[in-house]
Write a protein that holds these residues in place. Structure first.
Motif, PDB file in Angstrom:
ATOM      1  N   HIS A   1       0.781  -1.233   0.000  1.00  0.00           N
ATOM      2  CA  HIS A   1       0.000   0.000   0.000  1.00  0.00           C
ATOM      3  C   HIS A   1       0.816   1.289   0.000  1.00  0.00           C
ATOM      4  O   HIS A   1       0.266   2.370  -0.230  1.00  0.00           O
ATOM      5  N   LEU A   2       2.098   1.189   0.297  1.00  0.00           N
ATOM      6  CA  LEU A   2       2.903   2.414   0.393  1.00  0.00           C
ATOM      7  C   LEU A   2       4.299   2.132  -0.144  1.00  0.00           C
ATOM      8  O   LEU A   2       4.953   1.174   0.280  1.00  0.00           O
ATOM      9  N   LYS A   3       4.741   2.961  -1.086  1.00  0.00           N
ATOM     10  CA  LYS A   3       6.096   2.812  -1.629  1.00  0.00           C
ATOM     11  C   LYS A   3       7.053   3.686  -0.826  1.00  0.00           C
ATOM     12  O   LYS A   3       6.895   4.910  -0.764  1.00  0.00           O
ATOM     13  N   VAL A   4       8.037   3.036  -0.239  1.00  0.00           N
ATOM     14  CA  VAL A   4       9.009   3.748   0.594  1.00  0.00           C
ATOM     15  C   VAL A   4      10.410   3.424   0.090  1.00  0.00           C
ATOM     16  O   VAL A   4      10.677   2.284  -0.319  1.00  0.00           O
ATOM     17  N   ALA A   5      11.283   4.413   0.086  1.00  0.00           N
ATOM     18  CA  ALA A   5      12.674   4.189  -0.307  1.00  0.00           C
ATOM     19  C   ALA A   5      13.586   4.892   0.688  1.00  0.00           C
ATOM     20  O   ALA A   5      13.168   5.813   1.397  1.00  0.00           O
ATOM     21  N   ASP A   6      14.818   4.433   0.746  1.00  0.00           N
ATOM     22  CA  ASP A   6      15.810   5.014   1.668  1.00  0.00           C
ATOM     23  C   ASP A   6      16.864   5.732   0.830  1.00  0.00           C
ATOM     24  O   ASP A   6      17.525   5.108  -0.010  1.00  0.00           O
ATOM     25  N   SER A   7      17.006   7.018   1.060  1.00  0.00           N
ATOM     26  CA  SER A   7      17.955   7.809   0.257  1.00  0.00           C
ATOM     27  C   SER A   7      19.324   7.919   0.926  1.00  0.00           C
ATOM     28  O   SER A   7      20.165   8.717   0.508  1.00  0.00           O
ATOM     29  N   GLY A   8      19.530   7.117   1.966  1.00  0.00           N
ATOM     30  CA  GLY A   8      20.835   7.160   2.643  1.00  0.00           C
ATOM     31  C   GLY A   8      20.972   8.388   3.525  1.00  0.00           C
ATOM     32  O   GLY A   8      19.971   8.971   3.948  1.00  0.00           O
ATOM     33  N   ASN A   9      22.208   8.772   3.791  1.00  0.00           N
ATOM     34  CA  ASN A   9      22.443   9.895   4.697  1.00  0.00           C
ATOM     35  C   ASN A   9      22.733  11.184   3.933  1.00  0.00           C
ATOM     36  O   ASN A   9      23.354  11.162   2.871  1.00  0.00           O
ATOM     37  N   VAL A  10      22.260  12.283   4.492  1.00  0.00           N
ATOM     38  CA  VAL A  10      22.522  13.600   3.910  1.00  0.00           C
ATOM     39  C   VAL A  10      23.996  13.943   4.098  1.00  0.00           C
ATOM     40  O   VAL A  10      24.565  13.725   5.183  1.00  0.00           O
ATOM     41  N   LEU A  11      24.606  14.448   3.059  1.00  0.00           N
ATOM     42  CA  LEU A  11      26.037  14.752   3.103  1.00  0.00           C
ATOM     43  C   LEU A  11      26.276  16.155   3.653  1.00  0.00           C
ATOM     44  O   LEU A  11      25.482  17.065   3.440  1.00  0.00           O
ATOM     45  N   PHE A  12      27.372  16.313   4.370  1.00  0.00           N
ATOM     46  CA  PHE A  12      27.791  17.653   4.825  1.00  0.00           C
ATOM     47  C   PHE A  12      29.247  17.566   5.242  1.00  0.00           C
ATOM     48  O   PHE A  12      29.803  16.463   5.372  1.00  0.00           O
ATOM     49  N   LYS A  13      29.857  18.724   5.448  1.00  0.00           N
ATOM     50  CA  LYS A  13      31.266  18.750   5.823  1.00  0.00           C
ATOM     51  C   LYS A  13      31.419  18.732   7.344  1.00  0.00           C
ATOM     52  O   LYS A  13      30.855  19.583   8.034  1.00  0.00           O
ATOM     53  N   HIS A  14      32.208  17.797   7.811  1.00  0.00           N
ATOM     54  CA  HIS A  14      32.482  17.723   9.244  1.00  0.00           C
ATOM     55  C   HIS A  14      33.062  19.053   9.741  1.00  0.00           C
ATOM     56  O   HIS A  14      33.955  19.606   9.120  1.00  0.00           O
ATOM     57  N   GLY A  15      32.528  19.547  10.839  1.00  0.00           N
ATOM     58  CA  GLY A  15      33.055  20.782  11.421  1.00  0.00           C
ATOM     59  C   GLY A  15      32.475  22.039  10.801  1.00  0.00           C
ATOM     60  O   GLY A  15      32.806  23.140  11.229  1.00  0.00           O
ATOM     61  N   GLU A  16      31.624  21.861   9.794  1.00  0.00           N
ATOM     62  CA  GLU A  16      30.982  23.030   9.178  1.00  0.00           C
ATOM     63  C   GLU A  16      29.469  22.815   9.189  1.00  0.00           C
ATOM     64  O   GLU A  16      28.872  22.390   8.187  1.00  0.00           O
ATOM     65  N   PRO A  17      28.848  23.101  10.334  1.00  0.00           N
ATOM     66  CA  PRO A  17      27.429  22.773  10.500  1.00  0.00           C
ATOM     67  C   PRO A  17      26.518  23.438   9.476  1.00  0.00           C
ATOM     68  O   PRO A  17      25.468  22.882   9.130  1.00  0.00           O
ATOM     69  N   GLN A  18      26.930  24.598   8.967  1.00  0.00           N
ATOM     70  CA  GLN A  18      26.052  25.270   8.002  1.00  0.00           C
ATOM     71  C   GLN A  18      25.896  24.441   6.731  1.00  0.00           C
ATOM     72  O   GLN A  18      24.857  24.522   6.059  1.00  0.00           O
ATOM     73  N   THR A  19      26.913  23.630   6.408  1.00  0.00           N
ATOM     74  CA  THR A  19      26.773  22.782   5.212  1.00  0.00           C
ATOM     75  C   THR A  19      25.684  21.735   5.427  1.00  0.00           C
ATOM     76  O   THR A  19      24.980  21.362   4.490  1.00  0.00           O
ATOM     77  N   MET A  20      25.537  21.258   6.673  1.00  0.00           N
ATOM     78  CA  MET A  20      24.439  20.328   6.969  1.00  0.00           C
ATOM     79  C   MET A  20      23.102  21.052   6.819  1.00  0.00           C
ATOM     80  O   MET A  20      22.172  20.529   6.190  1.00  0.00           O
ATOM     81  N   VAL A  21      23.018  22.251   7.382  1.00  0.00           N
ATOM     82  CA  VAL A  21      21.770  23.015   7.320  1.00  0.00           C
ATOM     83  C   VAL A  21      21.346  23.233   5.871  1.00  0.00           C
ATOM     84  O   VAL A  21      20.202  22.964   5.490  1.00  0.00           O
ATOM     85  N   ASP A  22      22.274  23.674   5.055  1.00  0.00           N
ATOM     86  CA  ASP A  22      21.961  23.989   3.645  1.00  0.00           C
ATOM     87  C   ASP A  22      21.610  22.721   2.862  1.00  0.00           C
ATOM     88  O   ASP A  22      20.636  22.693   2.112  1.00  0.00           O
ATOM     89  N   ASN A  23      22.443  21.683   3.041  1.00  0.00           N
ATOM     90  CA  ASN A  23      22.232  20.465   2.254  1.00  0.00           C
ATOM     91  C   ASN A  23      20.958  19.738   2.666  1.00  0.00           C
ATOM     92  O   ASN A  23      20.243  19.181   1.821  1.00  0.00           O
ATOM     93  N   LEU A  24      20.676  19.732   3.967  1.00  0.00           N
ATOM     94  CA  LEU A  24      19.476  19.038   4.441  1.00  0.00           C
ATOM     95  C   LEU A  24      18.215  19.738   3.945  1.00  0.00           C
ATOM     96  O   LEU A  24      17.278  19.085   3.465  1.00  0.00           O
ATOM     97  N   GLN A  25      18.198  21.074   4.043  1.00  0.00           N
ATOM     98  CA  GLN A  25      17.009  21.793   3.566  1.00  0.00           C
ATOM     99  C   GLN A  25      16.806  21.560   2.075  1.00  0.00           C
ATOM    100  O   GLN A  25      15.673  21.333   1.613  1.00  0.00           O
ATOM    101  N   ALA A  26      17.900  21.583   1.310  1.00  0.00           N
ATOM    102  CA  ALA A  26      17.795  21.360  -0.136  1.00  0.00           C
ATOM    103  C   ALA A  26      17.312  19.944  -0.432  1.00  0.00           C
ATOM    104  O   ALA A  26      16.470  19.728  -1.314  1.00  0.00           O
ATOM    105  N   HIS A  27      17.843  18.984   0.304  1.00  0.00           N
ATOM    106  CA  HIS A  27      17.480  17.572   0.106  1.00  0.00           C
ATOM    107  C   HIS A  27      15.992  17.340   0.385  1.00  0.00           C
ATOM    108  O   HIS A  27      15.276  16.749  -0.432  1.00  0.00           O
ATOM    109  N   ILE A  28      15.536  17.820   1.533  1.00  0.00           N
ATOM    110  CA  ILE A  28      14.115  17.643   1.872  1.00  0.00           C
ATOM    111  C   ILE A  28      13.249  18.431   0.894  1.00  0.00           C
ATOM    112  O   ILE A  28      12.173  17.971   0.474  1.00  0.00           O
ATOM    113  N   GLY A  29      13.726  19.603   0.481  1.00  0.00           N
ATOM    114  CA  GLY A  29      12.988  20.411  -0.483  1.00  0.00           C
ATOM    115  C   GLY A  29      12.751  19.660  -1.787  1.00  0.00           C
ATOM    116  O   GLY A  29      11.655  19.707  -2.347  1.00  0.00           O
TER     117      GLY A  29
END
Ligand SMILES: [Mn+2]
Length: 313
Positions: A87-115
């Protein structure tokens, strides 16, 4: 990897414990979620630089996926009467990428990914990571859907105003300031740490109330508060009592039982659910995968609710 057969009860040659546990529920991997036919896309965010207590939630996605291997053998998960895969198609896209020690890269990449997931008409199920990761997720959601009704399980309100830029205790303060949350229709469940009532825009069902009223009472309040608004579920695993979730960074005694939490998630059927995250699972403090299994089970229950909302029975 997407062609890899799923291990199930029917696969007599592969015992359940032979699962690689590489993706959530052995859902197929998708590298470009927007192009897939999945209706729900799972993502992991191995980020815990915003944690104020014990770090370790960076291994949360890994822990939850691994623990989910214990849940794959049920064709139809009890007490549901249908198989999710039908009844529901689900997939796993793995982990969102970002640069260690640069939290803003996580913020930007995660928002873009979910977007990208949301723009392609899908919804997101996201595993943290500490709770800060919910802020970029909500930014993406608000951009697509407008302010969302928040159903938030936690020992902490995470509405503190005096924190730092990357802070897992302030994200809902920022979310309100940025207009990401429809505060009139949002509710926090299981709170049992100090917070300021001044300017606090959420309805709070504190842990004592939750313990006194149980799943039925909780669901009545949630449904009255959320109504038919688009609702996003954020489940900090420390909303559970440490007996049910020892593996987390800032545990607080006196929380919900797993039975209560599952009944509440199951009871969300009928609400206009558009997304969920499970955050703050920190496997290094866990015992016998209790916490990772709890996180995986709550997320799976949510997926069954989505399928039921589509008419599965
Ligand atoms: Mn918390």
């Amino acid at each position: 990897m997407s062609d890899m057969p799923k291990a199930s009860v029917a696969d007599a040659d592969l015992p359940i414990y032979g699962s690689l546990g590489m993706t959530f529920m052995e859902f197929p991997v998708v590298s470009k979620p927007a192009d897939s036919d999945a209706e729900v896309v799972v993502s992991g965010v191995p980020f815990d630089m915003a944690t104020s207590g014990r770090s370790g939630a960076r291994f949360g996605p890994q822990g939850v996926r691994q623990a989910s291997a214990q849940l794959i053998w049920e064709g139809a998960r009890w007490p549901w009467q249908f198989a999710l895969d039908d009844h529901l198609k689900v997939a796993d896209s793995g982990n969102v990428l970002f640069k260690h020690g640069e939290p803003q890269t996580m913020v930007d990449n995660l928002q873009a990914h979910i977007g990208q997931i949301l723009e392609s008409g899908k919804s997101a199920l996201t595993f943290g990571g500490d709770h800060f990761i919910t802020l970029p997720v909500l930014r993406a959601y608000a951009k697509k859907h407008g302010p969302v009704a928040l159903i938030h399980f936690d020992a902490h309100t995470d509405t503190y105003s005096g924190g730092t830029k990357y802070d897992h205790g302030t994200l809902f303060h920022h979310a309100v300031e940025e207009g990401l949350v429809d505060t009139e229709h949002s509710i926090q469940i299981g709170i049992r740490t100090a917070y300021t009532l001044d300017g606090h825009p959420f309805e709070v069902l504190d842990a004592a109330w939750v313990g006194d009223h149980g799943p039925q009472g909780i669901l009545e309040r949630i449904k009255a508060r959320v109504g038919d608004k688009k609702a996003y579920v954020s489940f900090d695993i420390d909303g559970l009592d440490p007996a049910y979730a020892p593996g987390t960074g800032t545990p607080v005694s006196g929380g919900m039982t797993m039975d209560c939490a599952l009944k509440v998630i199951r009871g969300l059927q009928g609400l206009n659910l558009i997304g969920m995250d499970v955050v703050e699972v920190a496997p290094a403090y866990d015992h016998a995968e209790i916490t990772s299994l709890a996180g995986a089970t709550l997320a799976l229950e949510y997926l069954y609710v989505l399928a039921a909302n589509k008419g599965a029975a």
